[in-house]
Write a protein that holds these residues in place. Structure first.
Motif, mmCIF file in Angstrom:
data_model
loop_
_atom_site.group_PDB
_atom_site.id
_atom_site.type_symbol
_atom_site.label_atom_id
_atom_site.label_comp_id
_atom_site.label_asym_id
_atom_site.label_seq_id
_atom_site.Cartn_x
_atom_site.Cartn_y
_atom_site.Cartn_z
ATOM 1 N N LEU A 1 -53.755 6.626 -5.505
ATOM 2 C CA LEU A 1 -52.382 6.274 -5.796
ATOM 3 C C LEU A 1 -51.390 7.240 -6.207
ATOM 4 C CD1 LEU A 1 -53.637 3.607 -8.851
ATOM 5 C CD2 LEU A 1 -52.664 2.962 -6.432
ATOM 6 N N PHE A 2 -52.029 8.282 -6.265
ATOM 7 C CA PHE A 2 -50.948 9.481 -6.663
ATOM 8 C C PHE A 2 -50.526 9.841 -5.308
ATOM 9 C CE2 PHE A 2 -50.256 14.215 -6.929
ATOM 10 C CZ PHE A 2 -49.340 14.323 -7.859
ATOM 11 N N GLU A 3 -51.246 10.116 -4.033
ATOM 12 C CA GLU A 3 -50.829 10.309 -2.909
ATOM 13 C C GLU A 3 -49.731 9.282 -2.493
ATOM 14 O OE1 GLU A 3 -54.347 10.298 -0.203
ATOM 15 O OE2 GLU A 3 -55.075 12.196 -1.296
ATOM 16 N N GLN A 4 -49.818 8.244 -2.736
ATOM 17 C CA GLN A 4 -48.659 7.151 -2.449
ATOM 18 C C GLN A 4 -47.373 7.357 -3.179
ATOM 19 O OE1 GLN A 4 -50.454 3.122 -2.971
ATOM 20 N NE2 GLN A 4 -52.252 3.652 -1.782
ATOM 21 N N ASP A 5 -47.591 7.801 -4.337
ATOM 22 C CA ASP A 5 -46.230 8.033 -5.272
ATOM 23 C C ASP A 5 -46.634 9.018 -6.228
ATOM 24 O OD1 ASP A 5 -43.988 7.918 -6.793
ATOM 25 O OD2 ASP A 5 -44.406 5.830 -7.434
ATOM 26 N N ASN A 6 -46.215 10.199 -6.037
ATOM 27 C CA ASN A 6 -46.497 11.331 -6.932
ATOM 28 C C ASN A 6 -45.501 11.250 -8.249
ATOM 29 O OD1 ASN A 6 -44.263 12.198 -5.876
ATOM 30 N ND2 ASN A 6 -44.923 13.889 -4.802
ATOM 31 N N LEU B 1 -49.425 19.314 -12.609
ATOM 32 C CA LEU B 1 -49.871 17.907 -12.871
ATOM 33 C C LEU B 1 -50.002 17.488 -14.261
ATOM 34 C CD1 LEU B 1 -50.487 15.354 -11.083
ATOM 35 C CD2 LEU B 1 -52.894 15.969 -11.543
ATOM 36 N N GLU B 2 -50.536 18.392 -15.090
ATOM 37 C CA GLU B 2 -50.658 18.100 -16.645
ATOM 38 C C GLU B 2 -49.380 18.137 -17.074
ATOM 39 O OE1 GLU B 2 -53.815 20.314 -18.402
ATOM 40 O OE2 GLU B 2 -54.764 20.702 -16.418
ATOM 41 N N SER B 3 -48.416 19.135 -16.836
ATOM 42 C CA SER B 3 -47.083 19.204 -17.515
ATOM 43 C C SER B 3 -46.159 17.750 -17.229
ATOM 44 C CB SER B 3 -46.666 20.600 -17.151
ATOM 45 O OG SER B 3 -46.265 20.333 -15.637
ATOM 46 N N SER B 4 -46.690 17.293 -16.213
ATOM 47 C CA SER B 4 -45.627 16.115 -15.886
ATOM 48 C C SER B 4 -46.000 14.769 -16.796
ATOM 49 C CB SER B 4 -45.864 15.875 -14.313
ATOM 50 O OG SER B 4 -47.512 15.197 -14.371
ATOM 51 N N LEU B 5 -47.002 14.999 -17.594
ATOM 52 C CA LEU B 5 -47.328 13.859 -18.613
ATOM 53 C C LEU B 5 -46.576 14.144 -19.859
ATOM 54 C CD1 LEU B 5 -51.042 13.329 -18.236
ATOM 55 C CD2 LEU B 5 -49.335 11.903 -17.459
ATOM 56 N N PRO B 6 -46.045 13.133 -20.478
ATOM 57 C CA PRO B 6 -45.395 13.498 -21.825
ATOM 58 C C PRO B 6 -46.098 13.880 -23.038
ATOM 59 C CG PRO B 6 -45.798 11.034 -21.359
ATOM 60 C CD PRO B 6 -46.214 11.866 -20.214
ATOM 61 N N ALA C 1 -48.758 6.505 -14.290
ATOM 62 C CA ALA C 1 -50.351 5.713 -14.284
ATOM 63 C C ALA C 1 -51.083 6.548 -13.497
ATOM 64 C CB ALA C 1 -50.285 4.155 -13.933
ATOM 65 N N ALA C 2 -50.840 6.984 -12.165
ATOM 66 C CA ALA C 2 -51.734 7.475 -11.379
ATOM 67 C C ALA C 2 -51.893 8.967 -11.933
ATOM 68 C CB ALA C 2 -50.957 7.364 -9.962
#
Length: 642
Positions: free
Chosen positions: A482-487, A512-517, A491-492
């Motif tokens: 799912l992440f490959e389809q939309d980075n 990747l971790e920092s992109s989460l709130p 949710a992915a």
């Protein structure tokens, strides 16, 4: 030829936008002299398009293939305007290098219901920028998003929620309202429709007639929203204010008339409603409803027939639709026809009686998904969840054994999988739910395109709840795809972090971790003190409560209220207020206060007392356990008495 071309060029140079008839006459004259004059033919099709004579322009293109190559943009536009959107896409597809052709391609893709392709083109146009086009692109993009929601592909929509800029114009507000309505957010849709009306009414550069033409479709949509919200009085009252004959688009007029029938109490007579339904105007080819609308309208027609007792006609018509398509299928047209076919055979009986009528149909059409789901629903309504589960499991096993690619697509269809998972959840079988979701996710991960992002997210989330290494790995793989389809999909990202943090943290990058709130941001608006004051116990309070949970003293117990006794259980000599004998249900000889009278009674009393002497009576022998066995009597023989 040179003279005719020169005269035509001179005429075109001197012409204005209002004399297309003159251009057409001059072009016809030039073509009469030389049928191979491409310039004259090009001028002719342009004039015909300006005069809205699209069918005539198509005839010119079909008669002269060379003109199709020279004027490909005009050819694609003529096809689109004449109602042949699919062919317009074919013509424009490989030659969409100019901005004008891209607009035609996007419009044709939208009309031919390829909303995903239309949305992609509008995003490209928005990135490229353009003078005086930003507003139009925003309107059209909003329409595409709403249509994607209607056909069940809402995850592909660019915007999921209305924004502030959507409130600036009535067109964007209306499209945002349609998007909300398609998601079932009727309250928000109602607010946005009112906003669209107000914005349109406030415009100063439109005449009252033009405003009315724009407001009428909005009002038609409002009637639908009120009906869906259960506000039938408001829906009926608003429907009576719509002048149907003033609605220019026949497709909208058709919907308005059907909504008026559905909302009106006056049309409670099914035969009258049936007549009004079928006298509604049929839209022309250039103003046809979309396929999902046609399907709903067809269903409405079948329902009208059923209410008018035309069950045989519905059974025959729907069977033709079912038989024309290979089964099994997830087509909403075919499966809706199957449901209505079952309703026709059931003839409005109760759930259990309907099952007796419909189950034999499944023996004839074992791969009919619509019929299968109808029977499943009837089992659930009769509280027979086990039978519903078994029915779906058997169907799934049969499709798996077939090995056919289309059968396997149906077997793992999100709607069917969700139905079985819901049944498992109702029966308290979480492991079966996880297995089913994982199986579906694994199947679609190896396909070029999954039918539903929601299915993949649900499967990944269920697998994350397990501590099994293989399940966690599968969850990580699902969210990874799912992440490959939309980075940018949160949710992915969240699923990917949750999965790989348990099995292989090295695969997680800091970005990747920092992109989460941050957690602090998620709970920033939560008042812990207010929650505790409202009744949420703290850990200390929970420990104290656990430690002080004791049985109250007997003298502090609140006496229970005396239960009322039914009259049928009361003795004949019952007196209100008098204490009843607690041993009244026991035989008299077994009561504690029983005292026999006379010698025989006392002797019998002593014999029945536990620990008393055992007296063997004729024909019986006492057992140690207190029971009795019959002693077998010896029969009489020639030797005399026993």
């Amino acid at each position: 030829m040179a003279a005719s071309t020169k005269s035509l060029t001179t005429l075109l140079a001197q012409s204005s936008l209002d004399d297309h008839d003159e251009i057409l006459k001059s072009a016809n004259a030039a073509i009469k002299k030389s049928k191979s004059d491409l310039e004259a033919q090009h001028a002719k099709v342009v004039a015909l398009l300006k005069l809205d004579r699209f069918e005539d322009a198509i005839k010119v293109f079909e008669a002269a293939p060379a003109v199709q190559e020279k004027a490909r943009f005009e050819y694609a536009y003529a096809l689109y305007k004449s109602g042949d959107a699919a062919k317009a896409v074919e013509v424009a597809e490989g030659h969409a290098s100019t901005r004008g052709m891209k607009h035609v391609l996007a419009q044709a893709a939208y009309r031919s219901e390829n909303f995903e392709h239309a949305g992609k083109i509008y995003r490209e146009l928005a990135k490229q920028g353009g003078q005086d086009e930003e507003y139009d692109i925003r309107i059209n993009s909003g329409a595409v998003d709403a249509q994607l929601e209607w056909i069940g592909l809402g995850e592909l929509a660019e915007k999921k929620k209305p924004t502030r800029e959507d409130m600036e114009a009535f067109e964007t507000a209306y499209n945002a309202a349609c998007g909300s309505i398609s998601r079932g957010e009727f309250a928000q849709g109602e607010v946005l429709l009112k906003r669209a009306k107000d914005l349109c009414s406030a415009l100063s550069d439109m005449s009252e007639a033009e405003k009315q033409a724009e407001i009428l479709p909005i009002t038609v949509q409002q009637v639908y929203v009120y009906a869906q919200m259960g506000k039938f009085e408001e829906a009926e009252k608003l429907a009576t204010t719509i002048p149907l004959t003033e609605i220019k688009e026949l497709s909208t007029r058709y919907v308005a008339q059907i909504n008026a029938i559905a909302a009106s109490k006056e049309h409670s007579n099914p035969y009258q409603s049936h007549r009004l339904f079928h006298v509604s105007p049929t839209p022309p080819k250039t103003d046809e409803h979309f396929s999902y609308q046609i399907n709903i309208l067809r269903q409405d027609g079948y329902v009208m027939d059923l209410l008018s007792q035309k069950v045989a006609g519905v059974a025959n018509s729907t069977l033709k639709v079912i038989s024309a398509s290979p089964t099994p299928t997830t087509s909403p047209v075919v499966n809706a026809a199957a449901v209505l076919n079952a309703a026709a055979h059931a003839r409005n009986v109760s759930e259990k009686a309907a099952l007796k009528e419909i189950i034999p149909l499944l023996e004839k059409r074992p791969s009919d998904v619509g019929l299968l789901l109808t029977i499943t629903n009837l089992y659930i309504l009769t509280n027979n969840h086990a039978a519903a589960t078994h029915l779906l499991e058997t169907f799934f096993n049969r499709l798996e054994q077939s090995g056919n690619s289309s059968d396997l697509d149906v077997r793992h269809a999100p709607g069917l999988v969700a139905t079985l998972v819901t049944l498992y959840a109702h029966q308290g079988r979480p492991s079966h739910s996880k297995t089913e979701l994982a199986k579906a996710a694994t199947y679609w991960r190896h396909k070029s395109k999954a039918p539903s992002k929601a299915l993949m997210v649900a499967a990944g989330t269920a697998l994350l709840e397990s501590q099994n290494q293989d399940s966690l790995q599968a969850a990580g793989d699902i969210f990874g795809s799912l992440f490959e389809q939309d980075n940018t999909d949160r949710a992915a990202i969240a699923g990917l972090v949750a999965g790989y943090s348990l099995i292989d943290p090295s695969k997680l990058s800091p970005d990747l971790e920092s992109s989460l709130p941050e957690a602090s941001r998620l709970v920033a608006d939560i008042d812990a003190a207010a929650l505790e004051a409202a009744g949420v116990p703290s850990l200390a309070a929970q420990a104290e409560t656990s430690a002080t949970k004791k049985r109250p003293a007997a003298d502090k117990l609140v006496p229970e209220k005396a239960k009322k006794i039914r009259k049928s259980r009361m003795p004949k000599d019952f007196v209100e207020g008098k204490k009843m004998d607690a041993e009244r249900w026991l035989p008299m000889k077994d009561r504690t206060y029983y005292r026999p009278k006379g010698k025989k009674g006392k002797k019998k009393m002593e014999a029945s007392t536990q620990g008393g002497p055992v007296v063997e009576e004729k024909g019986e022998a006492k057992q140690a356990g207190g029971g009795t066995v019959k002693a077998k009597k010896k029969g009489k023989g020639k030797g005399g008495k026993w």
